[in-house]
Design a protein around this motif. Structure first.
Motif: not given
Lengths: 402, 212
Positions: A220, A223, A282-283, B54, B58-61, B64-65, B89
């Motif tokens: 993190x 990033x 995430x997924x 991101x 939540x700093x995920x996706x 994109x969502x 993605x």
């Protein structure tokens, strides 16, 4: 012969002899209680003394286990220690299903069980074994002394005595073997090595958890920090290029700087991908497995059906197994095609990674598979490899999800 | 062209705004998180949205969502910038709204400022833009389905996936437009794409890659 001269026969002898002592005490107490007048009183006193004695006998058993097993003493220390403190970091990414903790009460039950087994069965067998293997040969050797002359003539009696000396080594092997077997039984009852392993695994799981948290943090930070800065830098350099006339030395330098920035970004991205896979968090596993399969040099068929996401630690371990296996396939197998199948059935996540390569993968060689099984061990996972020469190679990983 | 930017990093957000303005487009709003995006879009009705993947909280996706959700309501052109090539993605995004007016670029691409603005314009006009890094990674997938294609056809398909026109592909490969058209017809035939509108088949051909 070396064995006969070692300390083990003596230890075994002492071990069995101490059972005789225990049985002697039991007999004395039984006689004492038997002399009580009232029948009901006898029964009550018998039960009370028995109940009180069992835990102490268990403790005695645990203590004297050290005579025939050097690892037992350490086991015991670990086992009685207070419940393991949780690592502070592990609360955030704690993902590992908590192992039902074998706390103090569980240990007490085990000790009581050992006491019960000892009082009811084992110690009495010890006495019989002691009698047969020690008393028997001794009596035979003493034939000329203990047998009346009318039963056996002095000449043959001496022959029997000398001949029975040969029985001594056999007797020594017999009672040492019994003492060893008995020790193993009690160790089983007391949860000996198992419990120690449990503690080792738990501390390793904490370490893995801590590493996992740390990796996420690093990812993190990189990033949000370095990577964004480099993107911004690259963008500014790109903009600056627009303002300079073509063919100017400054523009040439700027173009070189811009290339450097892009290289740095690429390297940083690869580095971050190695540290952590965002898509896994995430997924979940199916997406991450497809991702890993997509990065593989050979075609990989993916068949992953997982409806509910397991704990993060399970996902991370499973993902690690997949990426390690794919790396092994690429490096060693010479396969043209691979497949990954994953299902959760009966509370177990099962992964099967198969390739059509040349087979002959040996877990004993190369650290890949060993590292993998180490990593899986912390989530109670197991790995099985079938890799006959000529292939195909199938790696099967099972991880409990509860 | 009216643009909305969603990017949580302040420096990058302002840099993007400056870059887009410099090419004569108007940044009507910029937001720092995905949650604010729907309201801003409803208010400003932009021609195109540029969003990071991101973002907070939540700093995920989230980005994109949010983009996919917006496209489910109306055909809003969206260009998504990502630090990584994530096939999942990319595939999800490109499947939204039939793959029209959508783009998925590696964030590094903003360094190529002119190309970036060009891609943004193409997305706003309803085109499909997939960055070369994304295409390269997606091409590695699905090899089985693509085994029937010749290397040249794969090359052409890769360029289609980047959103290039036939003329641009012809220039890149130094062949005639007719040769490109022949390759494309062959690709469509080998991938069993029915002869509907050409543009739609191009998208389908690209999706064939993405949708292993």
């Amino acid at each position: 012969m070396e064995f006969l001269g070692s300390r083990w026969p003596w230890r075994a002898l002492g071990y069995l002899a101490s059972s005789a002592l225990l049985c002697g005490i039991v007999v004395l107490v039984a006689v004492g209680i038997g002399s009580l007048e009232h029948v009901g009183l006898r029964v009550a006193a018998g039960l009370a003394v028995f109940g009180l004695a069992v835990p102490f006998v268990g403790l005695f058993e645990r203590w004297r286990l050290t005579w025939v097993d050097t690892t037992a003493s350490r086991t015991v220390t670990h086992n009685t220690s207070a419940p393991t403190p949780t690592h502070p970091a592990s609360t955030e990414a704690h993902s590992r299903p908590d192992r039902p903790s074998r706390g103090r009460s569980a240990l007490e039950w085990r000790v009581a069980g050992a006491g019960l087994a000892s009082l009811l069965v084992l110690s009495w067998i010890d006495v019989i074994m002691f009698g047969l293997t020690v008393g028997g040969p001794v009596l035979l050797v003493l034939t000329p002394v203990v047998q009346p002359p009318e039963a056996i003539a002095p000449g043959p009696a001496v022959v029997v005595a000398v001949g029975s000396l040969l029985l001594v080594p056999a007797a020594v092997y017999t009672f040492t073997a019994w003492a060893g077997a008995r020790g193993a039984m009690l160790r089983g009852l007391l949860g000996g090595r198992d419990a120690e392993l449990d503690e080792v695994l738990r501390s390793r799981a904490r370490l893995v958890d801590a590493f996992e948290v740390e990796r996420r943090r690093i990812e993190r930070d990189l990033h949000d920090g370095a990577q964004q800065r480099l993107v911004a830098l690259s963008m500014r350099l790109g903009l600056a290029k627009l303002d300079l006339p073509d063919e100017s030395p400054a523009k040439e330098q700027l173009a070189l700087a811009h290339e450097e920035a892009k290289h740095a970004l690429n390297e940083l991205r690869e580095l971050i991908r190695g540290v952590h896979t965002p898509v896994l968090i995430d997924r979940g596993l199916p997406a991450a497995v497809r991702e890993a399969a997509g990065l593989s040099a050979i075609p990989v068929d993916v068949d992953v059906v997982i409806e509910q996401r397991p704990a993060t630690a399970v996902e991370v371990a499973a993902y690690y197994a997949v990426s390690e296996s794919l790396a092994n396939i690429a490096k060693h197998s010479g396969a043209h095609r691979a497949s990954i199948r994953a299902r959760i059935h009966a509370e177990t996540l099962t992964l099967e990674i198969e390739d059509d390569g040349k087979g002959g993968a040996d877990p004993a060689h190369g650290t890949g598979l060993i590292g993998l099984s180490d990593r899986l061990a912390v989530v109670d996972g197991t790995i099985a490899v079938s890799s006959p020469l000529g292939g195909p190679t199938v790696v099967r990983v099972d991880i409990p999800v509860t | 062209m009216r643009v909305v930017i969603a990017e949580d990093d302040v420096l990058l957000r302002e840099g993007l705004a400056g870059l887009i303005s410099r090419f004569g487009h108007e940044v009507v709003a910029s937001v720092g998180d995905a949650a604010a995006l729907p309201d801003v879009v409803r208010e400003h009705r932009p021609d195109v949205v540029v969003t990071d993947v991101r973002m907070p909280p939540g700093f995920t996706d989230e980005g994109l969502r949010a983009a996919i959700a917006l496209r489910a309501q109306s055909p809003l052109p969206v260009l998504v910038l990502s630090q990584y090539v994530e096939q999942t993605y990319a595939a999800e995004l490109l499947e939204s709204g039939d793959g029209a007016g959508v783009g998925y670029l590696l964030k590094d691409r903003v360094g190529e400022v002119a190309e970036f603005v060009d891609a943004l314009t193409r997305v706003a006009a309803g085109g499909t833009v997939v960055g070369p890094e994304v295409v390269r990674q997606l091409l590695r997938r699905r090899r089985s389905a693509l085994q029937r294609l010749t290397p040249r056809e794969l090359e052409v398909l890769g360029l289609i996936a980047e959103g290039r026109s036939n003329a641009s592909i012809a220039r890149e490969l130094v062949v005639t437009d007719a040769a490109v058209a022949k390759h494309i017809a062959s690709i469509f035939a080998k991938l069993d794409l029915p002869p509907t509108s050409d543009g739609h088949r191009r998208v389908l051909a690209v999706l064939t890659y993405l949708d292993a």
